[in-house]
Enzyme design. Structure first.
Site, PDB file in Angstrom:
ATOM      1  N   GLU A 114       6.730   7.377  11.791  1.00  0.00           N
ATOM      2  CA  GLU A 114       6.612   8.517  12.694  1.00  0.00           C
ATOM      3  C   GLU A 114       7.718   9.481  12.305  1.00  0.00           C
ATOM      4  OE1 GLU A 114       7.184   7.044  16.694  1.00  0.00           O
ATOM      5  OE2 GLU A 114       5.029   6.907  17.013  1.00  0.00           O
ATOM      6  N   HIS A 157      22.481  26.490   8.707  1.00  0.00           N
ATOM      7  CA  HIS A 157      21.836  25.408   7.961  1.00  0.00           C
ATOM      8  C   HIS A 157      21.597  25.846   6.522  1.00  0.00           C
ATOM      9  CE1 HIS A 157      18.085  23.305   6.574  1.00  0.00           C
ATOM     10  NE2 HIS A 157      18.905  22.303   6.794  1.00  0.00           N
ATOM     11  N   GLU A 193      18.087  36.811  12.755  1.00  0.00           N
ATOM     12  CA  GLU A 193      18.473  35.969  11.616  1.00  0.00           C
ATOM     13  C   GLU A 193      19.731  36.508  10.960  1.00  0.00           C
ATOM     14  OE1 GLU A 193      16.504  33.722   7.813  1.00  0.00           O
ATOM     15  OE2 GLU A 193      15.846  35.769   8.226  1.00  0.00           O
ATOM     16  N   LYS A 206      17.161  22.662  14.774  1.00  0.00           N
ATOM     17  CA  LYS A 206      16.238  22.265  13.700  1.00  0.00           C
ATOM     18  C   LYS A 206      16.319  20.764  13.473  1.00  0.00           C
ATOM     19  CE  LYS A 206      16.833  26.590  11.146  1.00  0.00           C
ATOM     20  NZ  LYS A 206      17.300  27.205   9.889  1.00  0.00           N
ATOM     21  N   TYR A 230      10.836  21.216   8.502  1.00  0.00           N
ATOM     22  CA  TYR A 230      11.672  21.182   9.689  1.00  0.00           C
ATOM     23  C   TYR A 230      10.976  21.808  10.885  1.00  0.00           C
ATOM     24  CZ  TYR A 230      13.106  25.863   8.034  1.00  0.00           C
ATOM     25  OH  TYR A 230      13.131  27.148   7.590  1.00  0.00           O
ATOM     26  N   GLN A 250       7.796  25.412  16.434  1.00  0.00           N
ATOM     27  CA  GLN A 250       7.372  25.872  15.115  1.00  0.00           C
ATOM     28  C   GLN A 250       7.732  24.821  14.076  1.00  0.00           C
ATOM     29  OE1 GLN A 250       8.436  29.990  14.329  1.00  0.00           O
ATOM     30  NE2 GLN A 250       8.840  29.529  12.180  1.00  0.00           N
ATOM     31  N   ASP A 251       6.847  24.618  13.106  1.00  0.00           N
ATOM     32  CA  ASP A 251       7.116  23.754  11.958  1.00  0.00           C
ATOM     33  C   ASP A 251       7.154  24.620  10.708  1.00  0.00           C
ATOM     34  OD1 ASP A 251       7.048  21.530  13.571  1.00  0.00           O
ATOM     35  OD2 ASP A 251       5.349  20.583  12.598  1.00  0.00           O
ATOM     36  N   ASN A 252       8.157  24.381   9.842  1.00  0.00           N
ATOM     37  CA  ASN A 252       8.309  25.123   8.594  1.00  0.00           C
ATOM     38  C   ASN A 252       8.326  24.146   7.427  1.00  0.00           C
ATOM     39  OD1 ASN A 252       8.617  27.553  10.040  1.00  0.00           O
ATOM     40  ND2 ASN A 252      10.784  27.163  10.309  1.00  0.00           N
ATOM     41  N   HIS A 274      21.834  29.770   6.741  1.00  0.00           N
ATOM     42  CA  HIS A 274      21.063  30.649   7.611  1.00  0.00           C
ATOM     43  C   HIS A 274      21.136  30.175   9.056  1.00  0.00           C
ATOM     44  CE1 HIS A 274      18.248  31.576   3.935  1.00  0.00           C
ATOM     45  NE2 HIS A 274      19.503  31.934   3.724  1.00  0.00           N
ATOM     46  N   ARG A 278      19.466  27.073  -0.587  1.00  0.00           N
ATOM     47  CA  ARG A 278      18.999  27.922   0.515  1.00  0.00           C
ATOM     48  C   ARG A 278      20.012  27.826   1.653  1.00  0.00           C
ATOM     49  NH1 ARG A 278      13.356  29.316   0.175  1.00  0.00           N
ATOM     50  NH2 ARG A 278      12.325  28.204  -1.514  1.00  0.00           N
ATOM     51  N   ARG A 307       0.818  -1.216   0.000  1.00  0.00           N
ATOM     52  CA  ARG A 307       0.000   0.000   0.000  1.00  0.00           C
ATOM     53  C   ARG A 307       0.847   1.259   0.000  1.00  0.00           C
ATOM     54  NH1 ARG A 307      -2.838  -0.708   5.449  1.00  0.00           N
ATOM     55  NH2 ARG A 307      -0.703  -1.401   5.865  1.00  0.00           N
TER      56      ARG A 307
END
Length: 179
Positions: free
Chosen positions: A30, A121, A145, A74, A134, A49-51, A64, A61, A25
């Site tokens: 998890e 990162h 930042e 992260k 993340y 927080q989730d991004n 940062h 990218r 299937r």
């Protein structure tokens, strides 16, 4: 679940290999379990927080990070596609300052990388499209930042050879050197 250093020379950056249950299937896994992560990593982290970012092939990218007191840990995964993901030690006074660890993240192995607070990162997309998700240990804080140049010789990051001319944001294109 397996948790181990990505590179023994920088033991704080961890590879997290989830248990993936596959059958005809599809699969189930998890993506995070606080008890198991803490048990296997020895870390007691709380994510706030989730991004989620989507990028096309060749997008780079990073690098940062956020400075204290808003430094972010992260836990990064690639839900769709394939990326080369990098963590760079930017902790002042660290014995591995400027060192880096990297690994491939993709939607086949479902591995994740733990990027500790104080580390920069970044990633480059190696598939047609990639969704990178993340969790962070602190909220985004624009004034904290920072960005450093992805190709800074001080780091010597060995980006994948198939990466020609990366697609960069204006901010990443003009990022200062580590020095």
């Amino acid at each position: 679940m397996l948790v181990e250093p990505v590179d023994p020379s920088i033991p704080e950056v961890l590879r997290v290999e989830p248990d993936v249950h596959r059958d005809d299937r599809g699969f189930f896994l998890e993506t995070f379990n606080a008890h198991r992560f803490s048990e296997l990593s020895g870390l007691d982290v709380e994510f706030v927080q989730d991004n989620h970012s989507r990028s096309v092939r060749g997008v780079l990218r990073g690098i940062h990070y956020q400075v204290r007191p808003h430094s972010q840990g992260k836990l990064v995964r690639c839900a769709t596609g394939r990326v080369f993901d990098v963590a760079v030690d930017l902790r002042e006074g660290s014995p591995t300052l400027g060192g880096w660890a990297a690994m491939m993240l993709d939607d086949e192995n479902h591995n994740q990388i733990w990027v500790p607070p104080g580390f920069g990162h970044g990633f480059v997309v190696l598939s047609d499209v990639a969704d990178v998700c993340y969790k962070t240990t602190t909220f985004y804080h624009a004034e904290s930042e920072r960005v450093v140049s992805w190709d800074d010789a001080a780091f010597g990051i060995e980006w994948p050879s198939e990466m020609d001319d990366p697609i960069l944001s204006e901010r990443d294109r003009n990022a200062p050197s580590f020095a």
